[in-house]
Motif scaffolding. Structure first.
Motif, short mmCIF file in Angstrom:
data_model
loop_
_atom_site.label_atom_id
_atom_site.label_comp_id
_atom_site.label_asym_id
_atom_site.label_seq_id
_atom_site.Cartn_x
_atom_site.Cartn_y
_atom_site.Cartn_z
N LEU A 47 0.87 -1.15 0.13
CA LEU A 47 -0.11 0.00 -0.02
C LEU A 47 0.94 1.09 -0.17
CD1 LEU A 47 -2.76 -1.07 2.71
CD2 LEU A 47 -3.01 -1.05 0.00
N LYS A 48 0.43 2.13 -0.87
CA LYS A 48 1.46 3.44 -0.84
C LYS A 48 0.42 4.56 -0.35
CE LYS A 48 4.51 6.45 -3.39
NZ LYS A 48 5.41 6.61 -4.77
N ARG A 49 0.71 5.52 0.25
CA ARG A 49 -0.10 6.41 0.78
C ARG A 49 0.05 7.74 -0.29
NH1 ARG A 49 -1.38 8.83 6.92
NH2 ARG A 49 -2.87 10.69 6.21
N ILE B 168 3.84 0.50 2.44
CA ILE B 168 3.65 -0.39 3.56
C ILE B 168 3.50 -1.70 2.69
CG2 ILE B 168 2.19 -0.99 5.50
CD1 ILE B 168 1.05 1.59 5.72
N GLU B 169 4.32 -2.71 3.34
CA GLU B 169 4.29 -4.24 2.71
C GLU B 169 3.12 -4.87 3.29
OE1 GLU B 169 7.17 -7.80 1.59
OE2 GLU B 169 7.94 -6.06 2.53
N SER C 111 -7.22 -4.84 -7.30
CA SER C 111 -6.54 -4.88 -8.52
C SER C 111 -5.23 -3.78 -8.39
CB SER C 111 -7.29 -4.77 -9.77
OG SER C 111 -8.21 -5.90 -9.76
N PRO C 112 -4.19 -4.20 -8.85
CA PRO C 112 -3.16 -3.19 -9.07
C PRO C 112 -3.52 -1.63 -9.51
CG PRO C 112 -2.36 -5.09 -10.11
CD PRO C 112 -3.78 -5.27 -9.81
N GLY C 113 -3.38 -0.79 -8.79
CA GLY C 113 -3.69 0.64 -9.05
C GLY C 113 -5.08 0.89 -8.35
N HIS D 295 -0.47 -2.02 -4.63
CA HIS D 295 0.50 -2.47 -5.76
C HIS D 295 0.82 -3.93 -5.45
CE1 HIS D 295 1.54 1.85 -7.38
NE2 HIS D 295 1.04 2.06 -6.04
N LEU D 296 1.12 -4.68 -6.69
CA LEU D 296 1.56 -6.08 -6.31
C LEU D 296 3.04 -6.15 -6.70
CD1 LEU D 296 -1.26 -8.11 -8.57
CD2 LEU D 296 -0.62 -7.94 -6.05
N SER D 297 3.55 -5.00 -6.87
CA SER D 297 5.15 -5.17 -6.84
C SER D 297 5.46 -3.65 -6.12
CB SER D 297 5.65 -4.87 -8.10
OG SER D 297 5.32 -3.79 -8.89
N PRO D 298 6.69 -3.56 -5.69
CA PRO D 298 7.16 -2.37 -4.79
C PRO D 298 7.13 -1.02 -5.72
CG PRO D 298 8.74 -4.18 -4.70
CD PRO D 298 7.92 -4.67 -5.78
#
Length: 572
Positions: A4-6, A16-17, A82-84, A97-100
Protein backbone atom coordinates in the motif's frame (compact mmCIF):
# COMPACT_ATOMS: atom_id res chain seq x y z
CA UNK A 1 3.96 -9.70 -2.26
CA UNK A 2 1.70 -6.62 -2.10
CA UNK A 3 2.08 -3.03 -0.99
CA UNK A 4 0.00 0.00 0.00
CA UNK A 5 1.35 3.43 -0.89
CA UNK A 6 -0.15 6.48 0.83
CA UNK A 7 -0.84 9.36 -1.58
CA UNK A 8 -1.83 12.25 0.71
CA UNK A 9 -1.28 13.88 4.09
CA UNK A 10 1.97 14.27 6.01
CA UNK A 11 2.79 10.59 5.37
CA UNK A 12 2.34 10.84 1.58
CA UNK A 13 4.74 8.48 -0.17
CA UNK A 14 4.84 6.00 2.73
CA UNK A 15 5.00 2.40 1.44
CA UNK A 16 3.57 -0.41 3.58
CA UNK A 17 4.23 -4.05 2.69
CA UNK A 18 1.31 -6.40 3.37
CA UNK A 19 3.20 -9.30 4.95
CA UNK A 20 0.36 -10.85 6.95
CA UNK A 21 -2.61 -12.89 5.81
CA UNK A 22 -4.89 -10.46 7.67
CA UNK A 23 -4.19 -6.71 7.97
CA UNK A 24 -6.59 -4.50 9.93
CA UNK A 25 -6.67 -0.74 9.33
CA UNK A 26 -8.14 1.59 11.94
CA UNK A 27 -7.63 3.94 14.87
CA UNK A 28 -6.87 1.39 17.63
CA UNK A 29 -3.16 0.59 18.05
CA UNK A 30 -4.13 -2.51 20.06
CA UNK A 31 -6.13 -4.13 17.28
CA UNK A 32 -4.75 -2.70 14.03
CA UNK A 33 -1.60 -3.35 12.01
CA UNK A 34 -2.02 -0.01 10.18
CA UNK A 35 -3.02 2.80 12.56
CA UNK A 36 -4.62 6.00 11.24
CA UNK A 37 -5.16 9.21 13.21
CA UNK A 38 -7.62 11.38 11.21
CA UNK A 39 -11.03 12.18 12.67
CA UNK A 40 -13.79 9.83 11.59
CA UNK A 41 -11.64 6.69 11.36
CA UNK A 42 -13.25 3.84 13.31
CA UNK A 43 -11.31 1.74 15.83
CA UNK A 44 -11.42 -1.22 13.40
CA UNK A 45 -12.27 0.39 10.07
CA UNK A 46 -11.27 -2.02 7.26
CA UNK A 47 -9.49 -5.32 6.68
CA UNK A 48 -7.26 -6.63 3.88
CA UNK A 49 -7.05 -10.46 3.53
CA UNK A 50 -4.56 -12.47 1.50
CA UNK A 51 -5.88 -15.62 -0.17
CA UNK A 52 -3.15 -17.29 -2.16
CA UNK A 53 -1.92 -14.71 -4.64
CA UNK A 54 -5.03 -12.52 -4.39
CA UNK A 55 -5.93 -9.79 -1.92
CA UNK A 56 -9.39 -8.73 -0.76
CA UNK A 57 -10.57 -5.72 1.20
CA UNK A 58 -13.77 -5.30 3.21
CA UNK A 59 -15.30 -2.62 5.39
CA UNK A 60 -15.68 -3.63 9.06
CA UNK A 61 -19.02 -1.84 9.53
CA UNK A 62 -17.19 1.48 10.05
CA UNK A 63 -19.08 4.65 10.78
CA UNK A 64 -17.79 6.58 7.73
CA UNK A 65 -17.48 3.70 5.24
CA UNK A 66 -14.57 2.56 3.09
CA UNK A 67 -14.26 3.46 -0.61
CA UNK A 68 -12.52 1.67 -3.45
CA UNK A 69 -11.97 3.87 -6.51
CA UNK A 70 -14.54 6.35 -5.18
CA UNK A 71 -17.20 3.63 -4.68
CA UNK A 72 -18.48 2.78 -1.19
CA UNK A 73 -17.98 -0.83 -0.06
CA UNK A 74 -20.89 -2.72 1.42
CA UNK A 75 -20.02 -3.51 5.07
CA UNK A 76 -18.63 -7.03 5.49
CA UNK A 77 -18.51 -7.78 1.73
CA UNK A 78 -15.16 -8.73 0.22
CA UNK A 79 -13.85 -6.74 -2.75
CA UNK A 80 -10.93 -8.15 -4.77
CA UNK A 81 -8.08 -5.67 -5.13
CA UNK A 82 -6.41 -5.00 -8.45
CA UNK A 83 -3.16 -3.09 -9.04
CA UNK A 84 -3.79 0.65 -9.01
CA UNK A 85 -6.97 0.43 -6.92
CA UNK A 86 -7.37 3.41 -4.60
CA UNK A 87 -8.51 2.72 -1.04
CA UNK A 88 -10.06 5.72 0.74
CA UNK A 89 -10.62 5.74 4.50
CA UNK A 90 -11.96 9.14 5.51
CA UNK A 91 -9.27 11.61 4.36
CA UNK A 92 -6.56 8.97 3.87
CA UNK A 93 -5.89 7.41 0.46
CA UNK A 94 -3.77 4.35 -0.34
CA UNK A 95 -2.93 2.84 -3.74
CA UNK A 96 -2.67 -0.95 -3.96
CA UNK A 97 0.39 -2.45 -5.73
CA UNK A 98 1.51 -6.06 -6.38
CA UNK A 99 5.13 -4.96 -6.81
CA UNK A 100 7.17 -2.35 -4.96
CA UNK A 101 6.00 1.08 -6.19
CA UNK A 102 8.60 3.65 -7.17
CA UNK A 103 9.32 6.54 -4.81
CA UNK A 104 8.21 9.19 -7.34
CA UNK A 105 4.86 7.52 -7.89
CA UNK A 106 5.36 6.85 -11.63
CA UNK A 107 3.95 3.64 -13.07
CA UNK A 108 6.45 0.95 -14.00
CA UNK A 109 4.92 0.46 -17.42
CA UNK A 110 4.59 4.09 -18.48
CA UNK A 111 1.53 6.29 -18.76
CA UNK A 112 -0.43 4.13 -21.23
CA UNK A 113 -1.71 0.88 -19.72
CA UNK A 114 -3.15 -1.84 -22.00
CA UNK A 115 -4.81 -4.65 -20.06
CA UNK A 116 -3.66 -8.07 -21.27
CA UNK A 117 -6.01 -10.67 -22.76
CA UNK A 118 -5.14 -13.19 -20.07
CA UNK A 119 -6.19 -10.93 -17.24
CA UNK A 120 -9.71 -10.74 -18.56
CA UNK A 121 -10.08 -14.22 -20.00
CA UNK A 122 -9.03 -13.52 -23.61
CA UNK A 123 -11.15 -11.63 -26.11
CA UNK A 124 -9.40 -12.21 -29.41
CA UNK A 125 -6.81 -10.00 -31.02
CA UNK A 126 -7.97 -6.73 -29.36
CA UNK A 127 -7.65 -6.25 -25.60
CA UNK A 128 -11.11 -5.15 -24.36
CA UNK A 129 -10.06 -2.31 -22.05
CA UNK A 130 -7.42 0.37 -22.68
CA UNK A 131 -6.66 3.19 -20.23
CA UNK A 132 -4.74 6.45 -20.55
CA UNK A 133 -3.66 8.67 -17.64
CA UNK A 134 -5.31 12.05 -18.31
CA UNK A 135 -3.85 13.84 -15.32
CA UNK A 136 -0.44 14.22 -17.03
CA UNK A 137 -1.31 15.63 -20.44
CA UNK A 138 2.13 17.19 -20.91
CA UNK A 139 3.86 13.79 -20.61
CA UNK A 140 1.31 12.22 -22.91
CA UNK A 141 1.54 14.87 -25.61
CA UNK A 142 4.20 13.01 -27.59
CA UNK A 143 1.83 10.03 -27.97
CA UNK A 144 -0.77 12.05 -29.87
CA UNK A 145 -0.36 12.39 -33.61
CA UNK A 146 0.66 16.02 -34.15
CA UNK A 147 -1.81 16.66 -36.96
CA UNK A 148 -4.72 15.13 -35.00
CA UNK A 149 -3.85 17.00 -31.84
CA UNK A 150 -3.45 20.30 -33.69
CA UNK A 151 -6.76 19.85 -35.45
CA UNK A 152 -8.53 18.98 -32.20
CA UNK A 153 -7.15 21.84 -30.16
CA UNK A 154 -7.62 24.43 -32.94
CA UNK A 155 -11.20 23.27 -33.44
CA UNK A 156 -12.02 23.36 -29.73
CA UNK A 157 -10.30 26.73 -29.29
CA UNK A 158 -12.07 28.27 -32.28
CA UNK A 159 -15.50 27.06 -31.19
CA UNK A 160 -15.12 27.93 -27.53
CA UNK A 161 -13.14 31.16 -27.61
CA UNK A 162 -16.28 33.31 -27.57
CA UNK A 163 -18.42 31.19 -25.21
CA UNK A 164 -18.51 31.77 -21.46
CA UNK A 165 -21.75 29.98 -20.59
CA UNK A 166 -21.59 26.29 -19.69
CA UNK A 167 -24.88 25.48 -21.45
CA UNK A 168 -23.37 26.87 -24.64
CA UNK A 169 -19.86 25.49 -24.11
CA UNK A 170 -20.95 21.86 -23.65
CA UNK A 171 -22.82 21.42 -26.98
CA UNK A 172 -19.99 23.13 -28.88
CA UNK A 173 -17.49 20.67 -27.44
CA UNK A 174 -19.60 17.78 -28.73
CA UNK A 175 -20.02 19.48 -32.12
CA UNK A 176 -16.23 19.52 -32.47
CA UNK A 177 -15.93 15.89 -31.39
CA UNK A 178 -18.56 14.77 -33.92
CA UNK A 179 -16.31 16.14 -36.65
CA UNK A 180 -13.18 14.61 -35.15
CA UNK A 181 -14.80 11.17 -34.67
CA UNK A 182 -17.17 10.47 -37.58
CA UNK A 183 -17.56 6.86 -36.39
CA UNK A 184 -19.11 7.95 -33.06
CA UNK A 185 -22.87 7.48 -32.84
CA UNK A 186 -23.58 8.87 -29.37
CA UNK A 187 -21.70 11.56 -27.46
CA UNK A 188 -22.27 12.68 -23.87
CA UNK A 189 -20.75 15.42 -21.76
CA UNK A 190 -21.29 15.03 -18.01
CA UNK A 191 -20.11 17.50 -15.37
CA UNK A 192 -19.40 16.98 -11.70
CA UNK A 193 -21.40 19.34 -9.51
CA UNK A 194 -18.79 21.18 -7.38
CA UNK A 195 -21.01 21.12 -4.27
CA UNK A 196 -22.92 17.82 -4.36
CA UNK A 197 -20.32 15.88 -6.44
CA UNK A 198 -23.21 14.36 -8.38
CA UNK A 199 -22.95 13.85 -12.14
CA UNK A 200 -25.15 16.08 -14.30
CA UNK A 201 -25.48 15.59 -18.05
CA UNK A 202 -24.99 18.97 -19.71
CA UNK A 203 -25.08 17.94 -23.38
CA UNK A 204 -25.64 14.91 -25.60
CA UNK A 205 -25.55 14.24 -29.33
CA UNK A 206 -26.74 11.35 -31.49
CA UNK A 207 -25.73 11.09 -35.14
CA UNK A 208 -29.01 11.06 -37.11
CA UNK A 209 -27.50 9.10 -39.99
CA UNK A 210 -27.24 6.04 -37.74
CA UNK A 211 -30.99 5.82 -37.45
CA UNK A 212 -31.33 7.01 -33.85
CA UNK A 213 -33.53 9.69 -32.39
CA UNK A 214 -31.62 12.92 -31.79
CA UNK A 215 -31.48 14.16 -28.22
CA UNK A 216 -31.90 17.78 -27.21
CA UNK A 217 -28.32 19.13 -27.31
CA UNK A 218 -28.76 20.64 -23.85
CA UNK A 219 -30.35 18.17 -21.45
CA UNK A 220 -33.18 19.69 -19.37
CA UNK A 221 -32.82 19.53 -15.62
CA UNK A 222 -35.70 17.07 -15.20
CA UNK A 223 -34.54 14.60 -17.89
CA UNK A 224 -34.15 10.96 -16.84
CA UNK A 225 -30.55 10.44 -15.60
CA UNK A 226 -28.22 8.59 -17.98
CA UNK A 227 -27.05 5.14 -16.89
CA UNK A 228 -23.26 4.88 -16.88
CA UNK A 229 -20.95 1.94 -16.28
CA UNK A 230 -19.55 1.76 -12.76
CA UNK A 231 -16.16 0.63 -14.06
CA UNK A 232 -16.02 3.67 -16.32
CA UNK A 233 -16.79 5.94 -13.37
CA UNK A 234 -14.10 4.24 -11.29
CA UNK A 235 -11.40 4.59 -13.93
CA UNK A 236 -12.34 8.00 -15.24
CA UNK A 237 -13.21 9.89 -12.05
CA UNK A 238 -11.37 7.98 -9.36
CA UNK A 239 -8.11 7.43 -11.25
CA UNK A 240 -8.48 10.20 -13.85
CA UNK A 241 -7.87 7.69 -16.63
CA UNK A 242 -9.41 7.69 -20.08
CA UNK A 243 -10.96 4.32 -21.00
CA UNK A 244 -11.41 2.53 -24.33
CA UNK A 245 -13.45 -0.70 -24.61
CA UNK A 246 -13.45 -2.46 -27.97
CA UNK A 247 -16.60 -4.47 -27.20
CA UNK A 248 -18.73 -3.38 -24.25
CA UNK A 249 -21.11 -6.29 -24.79
CA UNK A 250 -18.54 -8.88 -23.65
CA UNK A 251 -16.21 -6.69 -21.57
CA UNK A 252 -16.14 -8.09 -18.04
CA UNK A 253 -14.98 -4.70 -16.79
CA UNK A 254 -18.33 -3.18 -17.85
CA UNK A 255 -21.46 -4.43 -16.07
CA UNK A 256 -24.03 -6.16 -18.27
CA UNK A 257 -26.97 -3.75 -18.07
CA UNK A 258 -30.26 -3.28 -19.88
CA UNK A 259 -29.16 0.13 -21.17
CA UNK A 260 -26.05 -1.26 -22.86
CA UNK A 261 -27.98 -4.16 -24.36
CA UNK A 262 -30.91 -2.05 -25.54
CA UNK A 263 -28.70 0.60 -27.15
CA UNK A 264 -26.42 -2.10 -28.63
CA UNK A 265 -23.32 -0.28 -27.41
CA UNK A 266 -20.08 -1.96 -28.49
CA UNK A 267 -17.09 0.37 -28.88
CA UNK A 268 -16.94 3.03 -26.18
CA UNK A 269 -14.44 5.73 -25.18
CA UNK A 270 -14.69 7.77 -22.00
CA UNK A 271 -12.22 10.51 -21.01
CA UNK A 272 -12.01 12.70 -17.90
CA UNK A 273 -11.98 16.47 -18.29
CA UNK A 274 -8.96 17.27 -16.12
CA UNK A 275 -7.92 20.88 -15.48
CA UNK A 276 -4.25 21.96 -15.34
CA UNK A 277 -4.55 21.85 -11.53
CA UNK A 278 -5.52 18.17 -11.65
CA UNK A 279 -9.24 18.57 -10.93
CA UNK A 280 -11.63 16.28 -12.82
CA UNK A 281 -14.56 18.53 -13.69
CA UNK A 282 -16.45 16.08 -15.89
CA UNK A 283 -16.50 13.23 -18.39
CA UNK A 284 -16.84 12.93 -22.18
CA UNK A 285 -18.17 9.62 -23.53
CA UNK A 286 -18.37 8.42 -27.14
CA UNK A 287 -19.82 5.07 -28.22
CA UNK A 288 -21.00 3.11 -31.26
CA UNK A 289 -23.07 0.00 -31.98
CA UNK A 290 -20.17 -1.62 -33.88
CA UNK A 291 -17.14 -3.40 -32.44
CA UNK A 292 -13.59 -2.12 -32.82
CA UNK A 293 -14.53 1.38 -34.02
CA UNK A 294 -12.08 3.21 -31.73
CA UNK A 295 -8.36 2.59 -31.35
CA UNK A 296 -5.55 3.73 -29.11
CA UNK A 297 -4.75 6.80 -31.19
CA UNK A 298 -8.42 7.84 -30.91
CA UNK A 299 -8.20 7.58 -27.13
CA UNK A 300 -5.07 9.73 -27.20
CA UNK A 301 -6.80 12.44 -29.23
CA UNK A 302 -9.96 12.34 -27.06
CA UNK A 303 -7.87 12.74 -23.92
CA UNK A 304 -6.07 15.78 -25.37
CA UNK A 305 -9.37 17.32 -26.46
CA UNK A 306 -10.94 16.61 -23.05
CA UNK A 307 -8.09 18.49 -21.40
CA UNK A 308 -8.75 21.56 -23.55
CA UNK A 309 -12.48 21.20 -22.94
CA UNK A 310 -11.84 21.09 -19.17
CA UNK A 311 -10.17 24.51 -19.39
CA UNK A 312 -13.17 25.87 -21.31
CA UNK A 313 -15.60 24.47 -18.74
CA UNK A 314 -13.49 25.81 -15.89
CA UNK A 315 -13.44 29.26 -17.49
CA UNK A 316 -17.21 29.11 -17.97
CA UNK A 317 -17.72 28.09 -14.34
CA UNK A 318 -15.46 30.93 -13.21
CA UNK A 319 -17.36 33.38 -15.41
CA UNK A 320 -20.71 32.24 -14.02
CA UNK A 321 -19.32 32.48 -10.50
CA UNK A 322 -18.20 36.06 -11.15
CA UNK A 323 -21.61 36.93 -12.60
CA UNK A 324 -23.29 35.44 -9.54
CA UNK A 325 -20.96 37.43 -7.29
CA UNK A 326 -21.82 40.60 -9.22
CA UNK A 327 -25.53 39.89 -8.77
CA UNK A 328 -24.98 39.29 -5.06
CA UNK A 329 -22.97 42.50 -4.73
CA UNK A 330 -25.74 44.46 -6.43
CA UNK A 331 -28.35 42.90 -4.15
CA UNK A 332 -26.25 43.71 -1.09
CA UNK A 333 -25.83 47.32 -2.24
CA UNK A 334 -29.59 47.64 -2.59
CA UNK A 335 -30.06 45.99 0.82
CA UNK A 336 -27.55 48.43 2.29
CA UNK A 337 -29.51 51.38 0.93
CA UNK A 338 -32.81 49.93 2.18
CA UNK A 339 -31.39 49.25 5.63
CA UNK A 340 -30.08 52.79 5.97
CA UNK A 341 -33.61 54.04 5.26
CA UNK A 342 -34.74 52.24 8.42
CA UNK A 343 -32.36 54.43 10.43
CA UNK A 344 -32.92 58.13 11.24
CA UNK A 345 -31.99 60.39 8.36
CA UNK A 346 -31.11 63.23 10.76
CA UNK A 347 -30.56 63.73 14.47
CA UNK A 348 -33.32 65.39 16.53
CA UNK A 349 -33.54 69.15 16.87
CA UNK A 350 -34.45 70.06 20.43
CA UNK A 351 -33.76 73.54 21.84
CA UNK A 352 -31.02 73.43 24.46
CA UNK A 353 -29.75 69.95 23.42
CA UNK A 354 -27.18 68.66 20.96
CA UNK A 355 -27.12 65.20 19.30
CA UNK A 356 -24.61 63.10 17.37
CA UNK A 357 -25.15 59.68 15.74
CA UNK A 358 -22.90 57.37 13.71
CA UNK A 359 -23.57 53.93 12.16
CA UNK A 360 -20.96 51.83 10.31
CA UNK A 361 -21.67 48.14 9.50
CA UNK A 362 -18.81 45.64 9.30
CA UNK A 363 -20.26 44.32 6.03
CA UNK A 364 -22.66 45.82 3.50
CA UNK A 365 -25.54 45.22 5.90
CA UNK A 366 -25.40 44.78 9.65
CA UNK A 367 -27.28 43.94 12.79
CA UNK A 368 -27.01 47.20 14.76
CA UNK A 369 -30.01 49.52 15.06
CA UNK A 370 -30.69 52.92 16.53
CA UNK A 371 -33.64 55.29 16.50
CA UNK A 372 -35.01 58.52 17.94
CA UNK A 373 -38.74 58.36 18.63
CA UNK A 374 -40.67 61.54 19.62
CA UNK A 375 -43.12 60.94 22.48
CA UNK A 376 -45.92 62.87 24.15
CA UNK A 377 -45.05 65.83 26.41
CA UNK A 378 -42.07 66.68 24.18
CA UNK A 379 -40.12 63.66 25.43
CA UNK A 380 -37.74 61.69 23.22
CA UNK A 381 -36.96 57.96 23.23
CA UNK A 382 -33.43 56.90 22.25
CA UNK A 383 -32.99 53.23 21.28
CA UNK A 384 -29.78 51.39 20.38
CA UNK A 385 -29.96 47.64 19.67
CA UNK A 386 -27.45 45.01 18.63
CA UNK A 387 -28.57 41.74 17.02
CA UNK A 388 -26.29 38.79 17.72
CA UNK A 389 -24.17 37.99 14.69
CA UNK A 390 -23.50 40.05 11.58
CA UNK A 391 -24.42 40.11 7.93
CA UNK A 392 -27.70 39.34 6.18
CA UNK A 393 -29.39 37.28 8.91
CA UNK A 394 -28.72 39.95 11.51
CA UNK A 395 -29.93 42.66 9.12
CA UNK A 396 -33.23 40.83 8.56
CA UNK A 397 -33.74 40.57 12.32
CA UNK A 398 -32.95 44.28 12.66
CA UNK A 399 -35.51 45.19 10.00
CA UNK A 400 -38.30 43.48 11.94
CA UNK A 401 -37.03 44.74 15.28
CA UNK A 402 -37.02 48.37 14.17
CA UNK A 403 -40.76 48.34 13.53
CA UNK A 404 -41.54 46.45 16.75
CA UNK A 405 -39.42 48.89 18.77
CA UNK A 406 -41.23 51.97 17.53
CA UNK A 407 -44.60 50.32 18.21
CA UNK A 408 -43.68 49.32 21.78
CA UNK A 409 -42.11 52.68 22.64
CA UNK A 410 -45.20 54.54 21.42
CA UNK A 411 -47.69 52.28 23.23
CA UNK A 412 -45.95 51.79 26.59
CA UNK A 413 -45.50 54.32 29.39
CA UNK A 414 -41.87 53.62 30.24
CA UNK A 415 -38.63 52.27 28.84
CA UNK A 416 -38.75 49.18 31.10
CA UNK A 417 -42.32 48.32 30.05
CA UNK A 418 -41.46 48.73 26.36
CA UNK A 419 -38.43 46.41 26.79
CA UNK A 420 -40.67 43.80 28.40
CA UNK A 421 -43.15 43.79 25.49
CA UNK A 422 -40.32 43.69 22.96
CA UNK A 423 -38.83 40.67 24.71
CA UNK A 424 -42.16 38.81 24.55
CA UNK A 425 -42.57 39.57 20.85
CA UNK A 426 -39.07 38.37 20.02
CA UNK A 427 -39.32 35.25 22.19
CA UNK A 428 -42.59 34.23 20.49
CA UNK A 429 -40.92 34.21 17.07
CA UNK A 430 -38.95 31.12 18.15
CA UNK A 431 -35.79 32.13 16.29
CA UNK A 432 -33.04 30.07 17.89
CA UNK A 433 -29.46 31.26 18.41
CA UNK A 434 -30.49 34.87 17.86
CA UNK A 435 -30.99 37.52 20.53
CA UNK A 436 -30.86 41.30 20.77
CA UNK A 437 -29.24 43.57 23.31
CA UNK A 438 -31.00 46.91 23.77
CA UNK A 439 -30.30 50.19 25.49
CA UNK A 440 -33.57 52.15 25.73
CA UNK A 441 -33.69 55.67 27.19
CA UNK A 442 -36.35 58.35 27.51
CA UNK A 443 -35.20 61.99 27.67
CA UNK A 444 -37.31 64.74 29.25
CA UNK A 445 -35.77 67.96 27.92
CA UNK A 446 -37.66 70.18 30.38
CA UNK A 447 -36.24 68.44 33.47
CA UNK A 448 -33.03 67.20 31.75
CA UNK A 449 -33.84 63.74 33.21
CA UNK A 450 -32.82 60.59 31.32
CA UNK A 451 -34.58 57.30 32.23
CA UNK A 452 -32.73 54.16 31.19
CA UNK A 453 -33.62 50.45 30.78
CA UNK A 454 -31.12 47.84 29.55
CA UNK A 455 -31.66 44.38 28.02
CA UNK A 456 -28.19 42.88 28.19
CA UNK A 457 -26.56 46.03 26.79
CA UNK A 458 -23.46 47.86 28.02
CA UNK A 459 -23.99 50.69 30.55
CA UNK A 460 -24.15 54.20 29.13
CA UNK A 461 -21.34 56.64 29.86
CA UNK A 462 -21.93 60.16 31.18
CA UNK A 463 -19.06 62.61 30.92
CA UNK A 464 -19.72 65.39 33.37
CA UNK A 465 -18.75 68.97 32.59
CA UNK A 466 -15.79 68.74 34.96
CA UNK A 467 -14.34 65.73 33.07
CA UNK A 468 -15.52 62.95 35.39
CA UNK A 469 -16.94 59.85 33.60
CA UNK A 470 -19.74 57.79 35.14
CA UNK A 471 -20.99 54.37 34.05
CA UNK A 472 -24.76 54.34 34.46
CA UNK A 473 -27.07 51.31 34.37
CA UNK A 474 -24.84 48.33 35.13
CA UNK A 475 -26.94 47.40 38.17
CA UNK A 476 -30.21 47.22 36.17
CA UNK A 477 -29.03 45.18 33.18
CA UNK A 478 -31.57 42.44 32.35
CA UNK A 479 -31.55 39.49 29.98
CA UNK A 480 -31.03 40.20 26.27
CA UNK A 481 -34.29 40.19 24.33
CA UNK A 482 -35.45 36.76 23.19
CA UNK A 483 -33.57 34.68 25.77
CA UNK A 484 -36.42 33.94 28.20
CA UNK A 485 -40.14 34.65 28.11
CA UNK A 486 -40.53 36.13 31.62
CA UNK A 487 -37.59 38.54 31.72
CA UNK A 488 -38.08 41.53 34.02
CA UNK A 489 -36.57 44.93 33.26
CA UNK A 490 -35.90 47.86 35.59
CA UNK A 491 -35.18 51.56 35.11
CA UNK A 492 -32.71 54.04 36.48
CA UNK A 493 -32.80 57.83 36.10
CA UNK A 494 -29.93 60.27 35.76
CA UNK A 495 -30.05 64.07 35.68
CA UNK A 496 -27.99 65.89 33.07
CA UNK A 497 -26.43 69.30 33.62
CA UNK A 498 -25.34 71.78 30.95
CA UNK A 499 -22.07 70.55 29.40
CA UNK A 500 -22.66 66.90 30.29
CA UNK A 501 -22.44 64.36 27.43
CA UNK A 502 -24.14 60.94 27.34
CA UNK A 503 -22.47 58.22 25.24
CA UNK A 504 -24.49 55.16 24.11
CA UNK A 505 -22.64 52.61 21.99
CA UNK A 506 -22.64 49.06 20.60
CA UNK A 507 -19.92 46.49 21.30
CA UNK A 508 -18.40 47.23 17.90
CA UNK A 509 -16.84 50.26 19.64
CA UNK A 510 -15.23 48.35 22.51
CA UNK A 511 -14.39 45.26 20.42
CA UNK A 512 -12.41 47.08 17.73
CA UNK A 513 -9.02 45.35 17.42
CA UNK A 514 -5.50 46.38 16.59
CA UNK A 515 -3.10 44.28 14.45
CA UNK A 516 -2.04 42.42 17.62
CA UNK A 517 -5.69 41.40 18.28
CA UNK A 518 -5.90 43.65 21.35
CA UNK A 519 -9.36 45.07 22.14
CA UNK A 520 -9.90 48.81 22.05
CA UNK A 521 -11.66 48.77 25.43
CA UNK A 522 -11.65 46.02 28.06
CA UNK A 523 -11.91 45.57 31.82
CA UNK A 524 -8.13 45.81 32.09
CA UNK A 525 -7.71 48.78 29.78
CA UNK A 526 -10.55 51.34 29.66
CA UNK A 527 -9.42 53.30 26.62
CA UNK A 528 -12.95 54.50 25.88
CA UNK A 529 -13.41 56.05 29.32
CA UNK A 530 -9.97 57.67 29.21
CA UNK A 531 -10.63 59.10 25.75
CA UNK A 532 -13.99 60.43 26.88
CA UNK A 533 -12.48 62.07 29.98
CA UNK A 534 -9.76 63.73 27.89
CA UNK A 535 -12.19 65.18 25.33
CA UNK A 536 -13.80 68.53 25.89
CA UNK A 537 -16.74 70.00 24.00
CA UNK A 538 -20.24 68.86 23.23
CA UNK A 539 -21.71 65.64 21.77
CA UNK A 540 -20.41 66.26 18.24
CA UNK A 541 -16.86 66.86 19.39
CA UNK A 542 -16.97 63.83 21.70
CA UNK A 543 -18.42 61.52 19.03
CA UNK A 544 -15.84 62.51 16.42
CA UNK A 545 -13.00 62.15 18.92
CA UNK A 546 -14.09 58.62 19.87
CA UNK A 547 -14.34 57.52 16.23
CA UNK A 548 -10.95 59.00 15.42
CA UNK A 549 -9.43 57.18 18.39
CA UNK A 550 -10.93 53.87 17.21
CA UNK A 551 -9.64 54.36 13.65
CA UNK A 552 -6.12 55.10 14.85
CA UNK A 553 -6.15 52.11 17.20
CA UNK A 554 -7.48 49.59 14.66
CA UNK A 555 -5.41 50.80 11.69
CA UNK A 556 -4.14 47.70 9.90
CA UNK A 557 -6.98 45.46 11.11
CA UNK A 558 -10.32 44.85 9.40
CA UNK A 559 -13.45 46.04 11.16
CA UNK A 560 -14.79 43.05 13.10
CA UNK A 561 -18.24 44.26 14.16
CA UNK A 562 -20.87 46.88 13.42
CA UNK A 563 -20.13 50.23 15.09
CA UNK A 564 -22.99 52.39 16.36
CA UNK A 565 -22.45 55.49 18.51
CA UNK A 566 -24.91 58.04 19.92
CA UNK A 567 -23.89 61.12 21.88
CA UNK A 568 -26.27 63.69 23.41
CA UNK A 569 -26.42 66.29 26.12
CA UNK A 570 -27.58 69.76 27.22
CA UNK A 571 -25.77 72.64 25.64
CA UNK A 572 -23.21 74.31 27.89
Amino acid sequence: MAFLKRTNGESAGQIIELTQDRTIIGRSPDHCQIVLDPNGVSRRHAEIDRRGSEFFVKDLHSRNMTRINNVKLLPGVDQRLSPGDRINICDVEFVFHLSPPSEDGSAAGGEVVIVSDAEYGGYGEFPPLHTLDASRSSDMASLVKPEAKLKAILEITRNLSTELTIDHVAPRILDSLMELFPQAERLFLVLVDPETKRLTRKASKVRPSRGRTNFNPVAPADETPMTMSRSLLNHVLGQKKAVLSQDAGVDKNLPISASIADLKIRSVMCAPMVTPTGQAVGIIQLDTSDRKQFHQEDLDVLTAVAGQAAISVQNAQLHESLLERDRLDRDLKIAEQVQKRFLPQAVPTIPGFEFFAHYEPAYEVGGDYYDFVPLMDDRLAIALGDVSGKGVSAALMMAKFSGDTRYCILTENSAAAAAGVLNSLLFETGIEEKFITLSLSVLNPRTRALSLASAGHMPILVRRVDGRVEEVGEEIVGFPLGITADADYKEIEVTLNPGDVVVIYSDGVTDARDPNEQLYDSRDNRRLIRRLAETSGGPKAVGKAILQSIREFSSGHDQTDDITLICLGPSA
